[in-house]
Design a protein around this motif. Structure first.
Motif, PDB file in Angstrom:
ATOM      1  N   GLN A 147     -61.714  44.379  65.637  1.00  0.00           N
ATOM      2  CA  GLN A 147     -63.189  44.390  65.787  1.00  0.00           C
ATOM      3  C   GLN A 147     -63.942  44.177  64.397  1.00  0.00           C
ATOM      4  O   GLN A 147     -64.834  43.146  64.623  1.00  0.00           O
ATOM      5  CB  GLN A 147     -63.658  45.579  66.392  1.00  0.00           C
ATOM      6  N   LYS A 148     -63.583  44.398  63.599  1.00  0.00           N
ATOM      7  CA  LYS A 148     -64.289  44.095  62.070  1.00  0.00           C
ATOM      8  C   LYS A 148     -63.855  42.996  61.614  1.00  0.00           C
ATOM      9  O   LYS A 148     -64.328  42.287  60.824  1.00  0.00           O
ATOM     10  CB  LYS A 148     -63.905  45.190  61.030  1.00  0.00           C
ATOM     11  N   LEU A 149     -62.351  42.372  61.526  1.00  0.00           N
ATOM     12  CA  LEU A 149     -61.814  41.200  60.987  1.00  0.00           C
ATOM     13  C   LEU A 149     -62.715  40.202  60.914  1.00  0.00           C
ATOM     14  O   LEU A 149     -62.831  39.561  59.920  1.00  0.00           O
ATOM     15  CB  LEU A 149     -60.449  41.176  61.632  1.00  0.00           C
ATOM     16  N   PRO A 150     -63.164  39.679  62.209  1.00  0.00           N
ATOM     17  CA  PRO A 150     -63.896  38.206  62.024  1.00  0.00           C
ATOM     18  C   PRO A 150     -65.257  38.445  61.317  1.00  0.00           C
ATOM     19  O   PRO A 150     -66.012  37.430  60.873  1.00  0.00           O
ATOM     20  CB  PRO A 150     -64.329  38.099  63.566  1.00  0.00           C
ATOM     21  N   THR A 151     -65.753  39.838  61.060  1.00  0.00           N
ATOM     22  CA  THR A 151     -66.908  39.725  60.272  1.00  0.00           C
ATOM     23  C   THR A 151     -66.625  39.899  58.595  1.00  0.00           C
ATOM     24  O   THR A 151     -67.778  39.811  57.810  1.00  0.00           O
ATOM     25  CB  THR A 151     -67.566  41.065  60.610  1.00  0.00           C
ATOM     26  N   LEU A 152     -65.359  39.874  58.297  1.00  0.00           N
ATOM     27  CA  LEU A 152     -64.961  39.751  56.964  1.00  0.00           C
ATOM     28  C   LEU A 152     -64.846  38.459  56.202  1.00  0.00           C
ATOM     29  O   LEU A 152     -64.334  37.518  56.830  1.00  0.00           O
ATOM     30  CB  LEU A 152     -63.930  40.542  56.672  1.00  0.00           C
ATOM     31  N   ASP A 153     -65.013  38.538  54.843  1.00  0.00           N
ATOM     32  CA  ASP A 153     -64.627  37.195  54.170  1.00  0.00           C
ATOM     33  C   ASP A 153     -63.369  37.678  53.512  1.00  0.00           C
ATOM     34  O   ASP A 153     -62.831  38.868  53.396  1.00  0.00           O
ATOM     35  CB  ASP A 153     -65.730  36.868  53.280  1.00  0.00           C
ATOM     36  N   ALA A 154     -62.886  36.777  52.593  1.00  0.00           N
ATOM     37  CA  ALA A 154     -61.562  36.948  52.151  1.00  0.00           C
ATOM     38  C   ALA A 154     -61.616  38.343  51.109  1.00  0.00           C
ATOM     39  O   ALA A 154     -60.803  39.000  51.000  1.00  0.00           O
ATOM     40  CB  ALA A 154     -61.059  35.640  51.167  1.00  0.00           C
ATOM     41  N   ASN A 155     -62.550  38.300  50.099  1.00  0.00           N
ATOM     42  CA  ASN A 155     -62.738  39.411  49.277  1.00  0.00           C
ATOM     43  C   ASN A 155     -62.747  40.502  49.870  1.00  0.00           C
ATOM     44  O   ASN A 155     -61.983  41.743  49.725  1.00  0.00           O
ATOM     45  CB  ASN A 155     -63.629  39.281  48.281  1.00  0.00           C
ATOM     46  N   GLN A 156     -63.423  40.725  51.060  1.00  0.00           N
ATOM     47  CA  GLN A 156     -63.824  42.075  51.885  1.00  0.00           C
ATOM     48  C   GLN A 156     -62.299  42.373  52.680  1.00  0.00           C
ATOM     49  O   GLN A 156     -61.906  43.663  52.554  1.00  0.00           O
ATOM     50  CB  GLN A 156     -64.973  41.804  52.685  1.00  0.00           C
ATOM     51  N   TYR A 157     -61.665  41.430  53.038  1.00  0.00           N
ATOM     52  CA  TYR A 157     -60.499  41.555  53.674  1.00  0.00           C
ATOM     53  C   TYR A 157     -59.400  42.189  52.670  1.00  0.00           C
ATOM     54  O   TYR A 157     -58.712  43.324  52.971  1.00  0.00           O
ATOM     55  CB  TYR A 157     -59.948  40.585  54.181  1.00  0.00           C
ATOM     56  N   GLN A 158     -59.182  41.791  51.396  1.00  0.00           N
ATOM     57  CA  GLN A 158     -58.351  42.118  50.615  1.00  0.00           C
ATOM     58  C   GLN A 158     -58.711  43.391  50.051  1.00  0.00           C
ATOM     59  O   GLN A 158     -57.661  44.153  49.886  1.00  0.00           O
ATOM     60  CB  GLN A 158     -58.384  40.989  49.604  1.00  0.00           C
ATOM     61  N   ALA A 159     -59.967  43.791  50.037  1.00  0.00           N
ATOM     62  CA  ALA A 159     -60.181  45.077  49.497  1.00  0.00           C
ATOM     63  C   ALA A 159     -59.975  46.224  50.621  1.00  0.00           C
ATOM     64  O   ALA A 159     -59.575  47.187  50.145  1.00  0.00           O
ATOM     65  CB  ALA A 159     -62.066  45.114  49.261  1.00  0.00           C
ATOM     66  N   MET A 160     -59.968  46.174  51.645  1.00  0.00           N
ATOM     67  CA  MET A 160     -59.798  46.843  52.960  1.00  0.00           C
ATOM     68  C   MET A 160     -58.126  47.071  52.808  1.00  0.00           C
ATOM     69  O   MET A 160     -57.753  47.996  52.838  1.00  0.00           O
ATOM     70  CB  MET A 160     -60.090  46.207  53.968  1.00  0.00           C
ATOM     71  N   VAL A 161     -57.434  45.921  52.671  1.00  0.00           N
ATOM     72  CA  VAL A 161     -55.944  46.157  52.727  1.00  0.00           C
ATOM     73  C   VAL A 161     -55.512  47.175  51.461  1.00  0.00           C
ATOM     74  O   VAL A 161     -54.570  47.673  51.464  1.00  0.00           O
ATOM     75  CB  VAL A 161     -55.433  44.720  52.696  1.00  0.00           C
ATOM     76  N   ALA A 162     -56.144  46.601  50.433  1.00  0.00           N
ATOM     77  CA  ALA A 162     -55.631  47.372  49.093  1.00  0.00           C
ATOM     78  C   ALA A 162     -56.251  48.707  49.134  1.00  0.00           C
ATOM     79  O   ALA A 162     -55.215  49.583  48.667  1.00  0.00           O
ATOM     80  CB  ALA A 162     -56.406  46.696  47.810  1.00  0.00           C
ATOM     81  N   SER A 163     -56.899  49.092  49.727  1.00  0.00           N
ATOM     82  CA  SER A 163     -57.403  50.816  50.022  1.00  0.00           C
ATOM     83  C   SER A 163     -56.633  51.119  51.413  1.00  0.00           C
ATOM     84  O   SER A 163     -57.179  52.538  51.287  1.00  0.00           O
ATOM     85  CB  SER A 163     -59.010  50.988  49.874  1.00  0.00           C
ATOM     86  N   SER A 164     -56.216  50.583  52.093  1.00  0.00           N
ATOM     87  CA  SER A 164     -55.525  50.958  53.289  1.00  0.00           C
ATOM     88  C   SER A 164     -54.250  51.963  53.003  1.00  0.00           C
ATOM     89  O   SER A 164     -53.455  51.622  52.196  1.00  0.00           O
ATOM     90  CB  SER A 164     -55.165  50.142  53.978  1.00  0.00           C
ATOM     91  N   GLY A 165     -54.391  53.159  53.892  1.00  0.00           N
ATOM     92  CA  GLY A 165     -52.894  53.610  53.806  1.00  0.00           C
ATOM     93  C   GLY A 165     -51.835  53.528  54.620  1.00  0.00           C
ATOM     94  O   GLY A 165     -50.809  53.869  54.741  1.00  0.00           O
ATOM     95  N   GLY A 166     -52.018  52.152  55.322  1.00  0.00           N
ATOM     96  CA  GLY A 166     -51.151  51.606  56.438  1.00  0.00           C
ATOM     97  C   GLY A 166     -50.266  50.743  55.686  1.00  0.00           C
ATOM     98  O   GLY A 166     -49.308  50.279  56.341  1.00  0.00           O
ATOM     99  N   HIS A 167     -50.658  50.045  54.635  1.00  0.00           N
ATOM    100  CA  HIS A 167     -49.990  48.744  54.078  1.00  0.00           C
ATOM    101  C   HIS A 167     -48.895  49.248  53.465  1.00  0.00           C
ATOM    102  O   HIS A 167     -47.869  48.242  53.090  1.00  0.00           O
ATOM    103  CB  HIS A 167     -50.711  48.042  52.967  1.00  0.00           C
TER     104      HIS A 167
END
Length: 281
Positions: free
Chosen positions: A152-172
């Motif tokens: 639901q959030k993915l289409p609202t993110l730019d490339a930097n925001q996406y990478q920041a979420m992935v980097a701080s995720s406990g699922g990756h």
């Protein structure tokens, strides 16, 4: 007017002919099943409608849990990046080999959101003959709902925001996210250990890294091996010709075979013949 029985017979005959024609068409192999050859328009519309209605009817029966906690979408970001990005892409990402090669083409989920319940159902159950796997065979529902929340959030993110979420995720660190094990670290550790084992075997075999070997150790092993092979060959030759070690005390004669092999033989002692005369005088 035709009787009811006549209409039924005609309809049954038509169905039999259609089924027979479909069977001949399928068995002939004339239809190109290759993913680089699109469906006919009618076939594509039929399959699209079939897929959409199937998903909608099943997703409508689901109860969506509370996904308002930002930590849920954050956890889903890592799993999306590990499991889905190769096909469904990410902000700023160009088409991948998978997204180009699959047919029907997987949707670019960084462009538009997917309804929560439908996203959950598709992630869990997959879609036949589409390349979409059923992740529910290896993931618990809670982690699938987290991925749906992230979509639901993915289409609202730019490339930097996406990478920041992935980097701080406990699922990756783990594709499924269930156990919290860092499989990427385990794989890297196991690979490094396997590499070290290989290097140890390689250095032992070649003499590298052995403090007991000097710079000529490789040549020493080679010469020893050659000497051993020569000894075996000589023993076989001696056995083949019926020789024993006592021949070394005898006079030897040497000759060369046609293939260039040089071979030595003991000189046979002369045998005195009795000619009837007395030679002792």
């Amino acid at each position: 007017m035709k009787s009811t029985s006549g209409i039924l017979k005609s309809a049954l005959t038509l169905l039999i002919l259609v089924a027979l024609g479909a069977g001949i068409f399928i068995w002939s192999g004339v239809y190109n099943i290759g993913a680089d050859d699109p469906h006919m328009r009618a076939t594509h519309m039929l399959l699209e409608t079939l897929r959409e209605r199937s998903i909608e009817s099943r997703a409508s029966k689901l109860t969506v849990p509370d996904l308002s906690d930002p930590a849920k979408a954050l956890q889903g970001a890592g799993n999306y990046n590990a499991m889905c990005v190769g096909c469904h892409l990410a902000p700023g990402m160009v088409e991948s080999e998978l997204s180009k090669g699959l047919y029907p083409a997987p949707p670019n989920l960084s462009k538009y959101p997917v309804e929560l319940a439908q996203a959950f159902w598709v992630i869990k159950h997959g879609i036949k003959a589409s390349g979409m796997p059923a992740w529910g065979k290896s993931m618990e529902d809670a982690y699938i709902w987290n991925m749906a929340a992230f979509l639901q959030k993915l289409p609202t993110l730019d490339a930097n925001q996406y990478q920041a979420m992935v980097a701080s995720s406990g699922g990756h660190s783990h594709g499924g996210g269930e156990s919290g094990r860092d499989l990427e670290h385990e794989v890297a550790t196991n690979s490094e250990a396997a590499h070290d084992d290989y290097e140890g075997v390689h250095s032992h075999e070649s003499g590298e890294g052995d403090e007991h070997n000097d710079s000529d150790s490789g040549h020493h092993h080679d010469n020893a091996a050659m000497q051993a092979e020569d000894s075996v060959a000589n023993a076989k030759n001696a056995e083949a010709h019926g020789h024993d070690d006592s021949s070394k005390d005898q006079a030897m004669t040497t000759h060369t075979h046609a293939d260039g092999t040089v071979e030595s033989h003991p000189v046979k002692p002369e045998v005195e013949t009795d000619d009837g005369h007395d030679h002792k005088h």
